[in-house]
Design a protein around this motif. Sequence first.
Motif, PDB file in Angstrom:
ATOM      1  N   GLU A 197       7.635  13.407  -1.480  1.00 18.05           N
ATOM      2  CA  GLU A 197       6.603  13.828  -2.425  1.00 18.05           C
ATOM      3  C   GLU A 197       6.512  12.781  -3.531  1.00 18.05           C
ATOM      4  OE1 GLU A 197       6.943  17.766  -3.962  1.00 18.05           O
ATOM      5  OE2 GLU A 197       7.487  18.631  -2.020  1.00 18.05           O
ATOM      6  N   VAL A 198       5.295  12.502  -3.969  1.00 18.19           N
ATOM      7  CA  VAL A 198       5.089  11.558  -5.059  1.00 18.19           C
ATOM      8  C   VAL A 198       4.110  12.174  -6.049  1.00 18.19           C
ATOM      9  CG1 VAL A 198       5.524   9.534  -3.617  1.00 18.19           C
ATOM     10  CG2 VAL A 198       3.182  10.378  -3.889  1.00 18.19           C
ATOM     11  N   SER A 225      -4.781   9.385   5.242  1.00 19.81           N
ATOM     12  CA  SER A 225      -4.790   9.702   6.667  1.00 19.81           C
ATOM     13  C   SER A 225      -5.686  10.900   6.977  1.00 19.81           C
ATOM     14  CB  SER A 225      -3.366   9.988   7.145  1.00 19.81           C
ATOM     15  OG  SER A 225      -3.359  10.316   8.509  1.00 19.81           O
ATOM     16  N   SER A 226      -6.265  10.886   8.157  1.00 19.82           N
ATOM     17  CA  SER A 226      -7.101  12.015   8.592  1.00 19.82           C
ATOM     18  C   SER A 226      -6.261  13.192   9.073  1.00 19.82           C
ATOM     19  CB  SER A 226      -8.028  11.560   9.721  1.00 19.82           C
ATOM     20  OG  SER A 226      -7.278  11.114  10.842  1.00 19.82           O
ATOM     21  N   GLU A 227      -4.964  12.987   9.246  1.00 21.22           N
ATOM     22  CA  GLU A 227      -4.061  14.071   9.650  1.00 21.22           C
ATOM     23  C   GLU A 227      -2.652  13.782   9.155  1.00 21.22           C
ATOM     24  OE1 GLU A 227      -3.928  14.167  14.012  1.00 21.22           O
ATOM     25  OE2 GLU A 227      -2.186  12.882  13.878  1.00 21.22           O
ATOM     26  N   PRO A 228      -1.834  14.778   8.915  1.00 24.54           N
ATOM     27  CA  PRO A 228      -2.095  16.203   9.108  1.00 24.54           C
ATOM     28  C   PRO A 228      -3.008  16.822   8.045  1.00 24.54           C
ATOM     29  CG  PRO A 228       0.094  15.877   8.198  1.00 24.54           C
ATOM     30  CD  PRO A 228      -0.443  14.505   8.520  1.00 24.54           C
ATOM     31  N   TYR A 229      -3.097  16.181   6.845  1.00 26.23           N
ATOM     32  CA  TYR A 229      -4.064  16.671   5.860  1.00 26.23           C
ATOM     33  C   TYR A 229      -5.399  15.978   6.126  1.00 26.23           C
ATOM     34  CZ  TYR A 229      -6.159  18.223   1.496  1.00 26.23           C
ATOM     35  OH  TYR A 229      -6.974  18.823   0.571  1.00 26.23           O
ATOM     36  N   PRO A 230      -6.499  16.725   6.156  1.00 29.73           N
ATOM     37  CA  PRO A 230      -7.794  16.114   6.492  1.00 29.73           C
ATOM     38  C   PRO A 230      -8.459  15.464   5.278  1.00 29.73           C
ATOM     39  CG  PRO A 230      -8.076  18.479   6.248  1.00 29.73           C
ATOM     40  CD  PRO A 230      -6.595  18.205   6.065  1.00 29.73           C
ATOM     41  N   PHE A 231      -7.921  14.329   4.853  1.00 21.67           N
ATOM     42  CA  PHE A 231      -8.536  13.634   3.725  1.00 21.67           C
ATOM     43  C   PHE A 231      -9.967  13.245   4.068  1.00 21.67           C
ATOM     44  CE2 PHE A 231      -4.045  12.837   2.573  1.00 21.67           C
ATOM     45  CZ  PHE A 231      -4.086  13.211   1.229  1.00 21.67           C
ATOM     46  N   LYS A 232     -10.844  13.334   3.063  1.00 15.75           N
ATOM     47  CA  LYS A 232     -12.255  13.007   3.225  1.00 15.75           C
ATOM     48  C   LYS A 232     -12.684  12.011   2.143  1.00 15.75           C
ATOM     49  CE  LYS A 232     -12.617  16.189   6.451  1.00 15.75           C
ATOM     50  NZ  LYS A 232     -12.714  15.830   7.891  1.00 15.75           N
ATOM     51  N   ASP A 233     -13.951  11.618   2.204  1.00 10.22           N
ATOM     52  CA  ASP A 233     -14.491  10.670   1.224  1.00 10.22           C
ATOM     53  C   ASP A 233     -14.314  11.160  -0.207  1.00 10.22           C
ATOM     54  OD1 ASP A 233     -15.344   8.702   3.028  1.00 10.22           O
ATOM     55  OD2 ASP A 233     -17.229   9.745   3.412  1.00 10.22           O
ATOM     56  N   PRO A 277       1.567  19.475  -2.279  1.00 10.57           N
ATOM     57  CA  PRO A 277       1.870  18.291  -3.091  1.00 10.57           C
ATOM     58  C   PRO A 277       1.474  16.988  -2.390  1.00 10.57           C
ATOM     59  CG  PRO A 277       3.833  19.008  -1.944  1.00 10.57           C
ATOM     60  CD  PRO A 277       2.761  20.016  -1.600  1.00 10.57           C
ATOM     61  N   TRP A 278       1.287  15.952  -3.195  1.00 12.92           N
ATOM     62  CA  TRP A 278       1.011  14.637  -2.639  1.00 12.92           C
ATOM     63  C   TRP A 278       2.241  14.136  -1.886  1.00 12.92           C
ATOM     64  CZ3 TRP A 278      -3.856  12.896  -2.821  1.00 12.92           C
ATOM     65  CH2 TRP A 278      -4.706  13.366  -3.830  1.00 12.92           C
ATOM     66  N   MET A 279       2.034  13.701  -0.655  1.00 16.57           N
ATOM     67  CA  MET A 279       3.139  13.181   0.157  1.00 16.57           C
ATOM     68  C   MET A 279       2.688  11.906   0.856  1.00 16.57           C
ATOM     69  SD  MET A 279       4.506  16.757   1.852  1.00 16.57           S
ATOM     70  CE  MET A 279       5.878  15.975   2.713  1.00 16.57           C
ATOM     71  N   VAL A 280       3.629  10.966   0.985  1.00 12.21           N
ATOM     72  CA  VAL A 280       3.342   9.687   1.630  1.00 12.21           C
ATOM     73  C   VAL A 280       4.317   9.458   2.780  1.00 12.21           C
ATOM     74  CG1 VAL A 280       2.411   8.632  -0.469  1.00 12.21           C
ATOM     75  CG2 VAL A 280       4.856   8.420   0.035  1.00 12.21           C
ATOM     76  N   ALA A 281       3.977   8.524   3.630  1.00 15.96           N
ATOM     77  CA  ALA A 281       4.916   8.080   4.662  1.00 15.96           C
ATOM     78  C   ALA A 281       5.904   7.121   4.026  1.00 15.96           C
ATOM     79  CB  ALA A 281       4.170   7.404   5.801  1.00 15.96           C
ATOM     80  N   GLY A 282       7.179   7.420   4.168  1.00 14.48           N
ATOM     81  CA  GLY A 282       8.209   6.545   3.646  1.00 14.48           C
ATOM     82  C   GLY A 282       8.800   5.685   4.753  1.00 14.48           C
ATOM     83  N   GLY A 283      10.018   5.218   4.517  1.00 14.18           N
ATOM     84  CA  GLY A 283      10.696   4.401   5.518  1.00 14.18           C
ATOM     85  C   GLY A 283      11.247   5.248   6.648  1.00 14.18           C
ATOM     86  N   ILE A 330       0.816  -1.206   0.000  1.00 16.12           N
ATOM     87  CA  ILE A 330       0.000   0.000   0.000  1.00 16.12           C
ATOM     88  C   ILE A 330       0.853   1.261   0.000  1.00 16.12           C
ATOM     89  CG2 ILE A 330      -1.786  -1.209   1.330  1.00 16.12           C
ATOM     90  CD1 ILE A 330      -0.959   0.747   3.671  1.00 16.12           C
ATOM     91  N   ALA A 331       0.155   2.379  -0.227  1.00 17.05           N
ATOM     92  CA  ALA A 331       0.725   3.713  -0.029  1.00 17.05           C
ATOM     93  C   ALA A 331      -0.113   4.406   1.030  1.00 17.05           C
ATOM     94  CB  ALA A 331       0.710   4.514  -1.326  1.00 17.05           C
ATOM     95  N   TYR A 332       0.540   5.123   1.935  1.00 17.04           N
ATOM     96  CA  TYR A 332      -0.131   5.828   3.025  1.00 17.04           C
ATOM     97  C   TYR A 332       0.088   7.323   2.823  1.00 17.04           C
ATOM     98  CZ  TYR A 332      -1.505   7.008   7.858  1.00 17.04           C
ATOM     99  OH  TYR A 332      -2.115   7.516   8.972  1.00 17.04           O
TER     100      TYR A 332
END
Length: 261
Positions: free
Chosen positions: A193-194, A210-218, A162-168, A154-156
Amino acid sequence: MQTTDQMGREVAVPDQIHSIVSLVPSQTELLSYLGLDDKIVGITKFCIHPEHIYRTKTRVGGTKQINLEQIATLQPDLIIGNKEENDQTQIEALMCEYPVWMSDIKTLDDAYQMIGMLGAVVQKQKEAATLLVALKTRFNNLANGLVGQAPKRIAYFIWKDPWMVAGGNTFIDSMLEAGGFENAFKDQSRYPEVTLSDLGESQLDGVLLSSEPYPFKDKHIQELKAVCNCDVALADGELFSWYGPRLLGSTEELIRVRGLL
């Protein structure tokens, strides 16, 4: 009392602690859980749990923008910070004036260690030990339940534009591993950034927003589904990134989101 923090620093802490400033939301919640509400005098504006602490204690700024003058008015016996969450320059300035105990957490084991060490510093060893038994039981049961199941790649996501994910090398990555996930961006450090085109090339089983730090919604789910052609689900960010007693609810959240992907 002479003690050592998670950065290996020797810290001289008063034998009797009467006033604590916590600059880390997870650790503010931990102090309250251990029964130290009356000792907490200062918190950050992000220390939203528990609510009664957030409502009644002096807020000394954000984790990265601390009001040093306001802390001085509180005359703390002890300040608790974190290597990643706080600004190094400000922490070093505080170290010149007060005992500052620092955590450094990248894994679940680091979180366990912090709870035990901080419990000893604030003379709440028994309460910390009880919490650790409960946490380790939950995560051991989770691990046993995942035996024989293939990891889900998965990607988290933690941010947009910009789009950012949790890395290692992050606590979130450690939590993903505990939940039976393979982090597609584990080979990249911290929070890279991805591009959305990166997702299409990553052969994902799913995406967590994730709901934080960016408040992603449906509304963001369909946007990601169109790109990665896989299941996308919202995740409670606190249960993936807070490393105190909130972890008591993390195993259920890991099981829940795994079932959605």
